[in-house]
Design an enzyme around this catalytic site. Structure first.
Site, short mmCIF file in Angstrom:
data_model
loop_
_atom_site.label_atom_id
_atom_site.label_comp_id
_atom_site.label_asym_id
_atom_site.label_seq_id
_atom_site.Cartn_x
_atom_site.Cartn_y
_atom_site.Cartn_z
N GLY A 30 0.74 -1.11 0.19
CA GLY A 30 0.00 0.02 -0.09
C GLY A 30 0.92 1.27 -0.13
N TYR A 31 0.26 2.45 -0.46
CA TYR A 31 1.11 3.54 -0.36
C TYR A 31 0.53 4.54 0.51
CZ TYR A 31 3.20 1.37 -4.38
OH TYR A 31 3.89 0.55 -5.26
N LEU A 32 1.42 5.08 1.36
CA LEU A 32 1.12 6.32 2.24
C LEU A 32 1.19 7.61 1.58
CD1 LEU A 32 3.36 4.77 5.21
CD2 LEU A 32 0.92 5.01 5.03
#
Length: 157
Positions: A30-32
């Site tokens: 996932g991407y913050l």
């Protein structure tokens, strides 16, 4: 010291047969943040936080270890699509390795292959195997960070 990732990315014309004979890594990521890229990833039983600088063929990349608890905590804070895929490491000539990503879930129709190099010159001289498709290295719509934010619809022709 700066860590530089030099890689080319391709679509896949034909999936190699007998994938089960190659090393497989199951990934969830996932991407913050997507600019700059700040990603968390589970690779089998390992957890990593990655920062990637700007660039397409060559860019800075830093990896830091995470534990499972930290990964799960940060995963809840990720924006966009959580990406699940299996990566197959397929040996090529000259000690190179093709990393074939077979995406899962809503992204199941996507197959990408990446090859990392020691230099930009080596990357530019690379002649891909016949099972590789179009070179999409310079098309940012094929970055996982873009796909996590916008999905597949925006890059379909």
């Amino acid at each position: 010291m700066e860590n530089i990732e030099i890689e080319r990315k391709f679509l896949v014309k034909e999936i190699p047969s007998n994938l089960d004979k190659y090393e497989r890594i199951d990934m969830t990521q996932g991407y913050l943040n997507t600019n700059p890229v700040v990603r968390i990833r589970k690779e089998n039983d390992d957890y990593v936080l990655t920062y990637k600088g700007s660039g397409l063929l060559s860019r800075s990349e830093y990896n830091l270890p995470l534990n499972e608890e930290s990964f799960n905590h940060l995963l809840k804070k990720c924006d966009g699509i959580i990406i699940s895929k299996s990566r197959y490491k397929i040996p090529l000539e000259n000690g190179l390795v093709a990393e074939l990503d077979v995406f899962k879930g809503n992204l199941h129709s996507l197959f990408l292959v990446e090859v990392e190099f020691k230099s930009v010159e080596d990357a530019n001289a690379f002649i891909p195997p016949v099972w590789f498709g179009a070179d999409v290295t310079t098309d940012s719509r094929y970055h996982n960070s873009y796909i996590s934010k916008y999905g597949l619809l925006k890059w379909r022709y």
